[in-house]
Write a protein that holds these residues in place. Structure first.
Motif, PDB file in Angstrom:
ATOM      1  N   PRO A  27      -8.502   7.950   4.396  1.00 49.04           N
ATOM      2  CA  PRO A  27      -8.692   8.806   3.226  1.00 49.04           C
ATOM      3  C   PRO A  27      -7.620   8.586   2.162  1.00 49.04           C
ATOM      4  O   PRO A  27      -7.824   8.880   0.997  1.00 49.04           O
ATOM      5  CB  PRO A  27      -8.598  10.216   3.803  1.00 49.04           C
ATOM      6  N   GLY A  28      -6.473   8.060   2.580  1.00 50.57           N
ATOM      7  CA  GLY A  28      -5.383   7.821   1.651  1.00 50.57           C
ATOM      8  C   GLY A  28      -4.216   7.169   2.351  1.00 50.57           C
ATOM      9  O   GLY A  28      -4.195   7.072   3.582  1.00 50.57           O
ATOM     10  N   LEU A  29      -3.254   6.715   1.562  1.00 54.61           N
ATOM     11  CA  LEU A  29      -2.046   6.082   2.086  1.00 54.61           C
ATOM     12  C   LEU A  29      -0.844   6.544   1.291  1.00 54.61           C
ATOM     13  O   LEU A  29      -0.922   6.719   0.063  1.00 54.61           O
ATOM     14  CB  LEU A  29      -2.136   4.560   1.978  1.00 54.61           C
ATOM     15  N   THR A  30       0.277   6.707   1.967  1.00 53.91           N
ATOM     16  CA  THR A  30       1.553   6.996   1.319  1.00 53.91           C
ATOM     17  C   THR A  30       2.552   5.955   1.785  1.00 53.91           C
ATOM     18  O   THR A  30       2.654   5.690   2.990  1.00 53.91           O
ATOM     19  CB  THR A  30       2.057   8.413   1.674  1.00 53.91           C
ATOM     20  N   THR A  31       3.252   5.341   0.845  1.00 53.68           N
ATOM     21  CA  THR A  31       4.209   4.292   1.167  1.00 53.68           C
ATOM     22  C   THR A  31       5.520   4.520   0.421  1.00 53.68           C
ATOM     23  O   THR A  31       5.564   5.283  -0.548  1.00 53.68           O
ATOM     24  CB  THR A  31       3.657   2.902   0.784  1.00 53.68           C
ATOM     25  N   THR A  32       6.574   3.841   0.870  1.00 57.87           N
ATOM     26  CA  THR A  32       7.841   3.847   0.137  1.00 57.87           C
ATOM     27  C   THR A  32       7.891   2.576  -0.707  1.00 57.87           C
ATOM     28  O   THR A  32       7.257   1.567  -0.389  1.00 57.87           O
ATOM     29  CB  THR A  32       9.051   3.904   1.082  1.00 57.87           C
ATOM     30  N   LEU A  33       8.656   2.631  -1.786  1.00 58.98           N
ATOM     31  CA  LEU A  33       8.723   1.530  -2.753  1.00 58.98           C
ATOM     32  C   LEU A  33      10.141   1.016  -2.922  1.00 58.98           C
ATOM     33  O   LEU A  33      11.111   1.783  -2.822  1.00 58.98           O
ATOM     34  CB  LEU A  33       8.261   2.000  -4.132  1.00 58.98           C
ATOM     35  N   LEU A  34      10.244  -0.256  -3.221  1.00 55.42           N
ATOM     36  CA  LEU A  34      11.480  -0.854  -3.709  1.00 55.42           C
ATOM     37  C   LEU A  34      11.078  -1.846  -4.794  1.00 55.42           C
ATOM     38  O   LEU A  34      10.341  -2.802  -4.539  1.00 55.42           O
ATOM     39  CB  LEU A  34      12.255  -1.572  -2.607  1.00 55.42           C
ATOM     40  N   LEU A  35      11.533  -1.590  -6.018  1.00 51.86           N
ATOM     41  CA  LEU A  35      11.218  -2.435  -7.176  1.00 51.86           C
ATOM     42  C   LEU A  35      12.493  -3.106  -7.654  1.00 51.86           C
ATOM     43  O   LEU A  35      13.530  -2.446  -7.823  1.00 51.86           O
ATOM     44  CB  LEU A  35      10.636  -1.577  -8.311  1.00 51.86           C
TER      45      LEU A  35
END
Length: 178
Positions: free
Chosen positions: A166-174
């Motif tokens: 139904p959905g996804l949550t992730t951490t980011l590094l830019l």
């Protein structure tokens, strides 16, 4: 025939000296213009299954905190968009493709990014890496590496036909470098 220790040591020093002369050649230095941590969210309506269907995807990327050496006032950025795709399934979450997105920074400036996305699963973790360039706006011409990391459980069970996403949550590094 055995090489005497002194001769072997001299040979090793000569090889190291030649290697270090080659390695000492000037290289182009890159400067980290901005780095950001953060989180990303995706929702799928209807939830993704292993069977292709028309799905509306909503994505948001919150880049915060950010540190910029060239624009000290820059502390955060964000992206959000929605689109509808026919023939989309959880099997499409992995693999590669082209990505276009525009980050709006807290300074009011924007950075348009185009890159190649590669998504994979290792163990219980999914990783998506986008490598590309800033094509317009702040940091135009700079290189971009945007990495998302999150749990892969729902993707793996969906790929096996045993669940939905139904959905996804992730951490980011830019990281944007010149």
């Amino acid at each position: 025939m055995r090489i005497r220790p002194v001769l072997a040591a001299s040979f090793s020093v000569a090889i190291l000296a030649a290697t270090s002369l080659t390695a000492a050649a000037p290289a182009s230095a890159s400067t980290l213009d901005v780095t950001c941590a953060g989180s990303a969210n995706a929702t799928y309506s209807p939830a993704l299954t292993a069977t292709s269907q028309t799905v509306t995807t909503s994505r948001s990327f919150d880049y915060e905190p950010c540190v910029s050496t060239s624009v000290p006032a820059l502390t955060s950025g964000g992206v959000s968009f929605s689109y509808t795709a026919p023939g989309f399934s959880c099997l499409d979450l992995l693999g590669s493709g082209t990505v276009h997105k525009t980050i709006t920074w807290n300074t009011g400036q924007t950075s348009a990014i185009t890159g190649q996305r590669v998504s994979s699963v290792a163990g219980a973790t999914t990783t998506t890496v986008i490598t590309g360039q800033v094509t317009a706006g702040l940091f135009a011409g700079d290189s971009v590496v945007d990495t998302e990391v999150g749990p892969a459980t729902s993707i793996l069970t969906c790929d096996l036909g045993l669940g939905t996403v139904p959905g996804l949550t992730t951490t980011l590094l830019l990281e944007i470098t010149s």
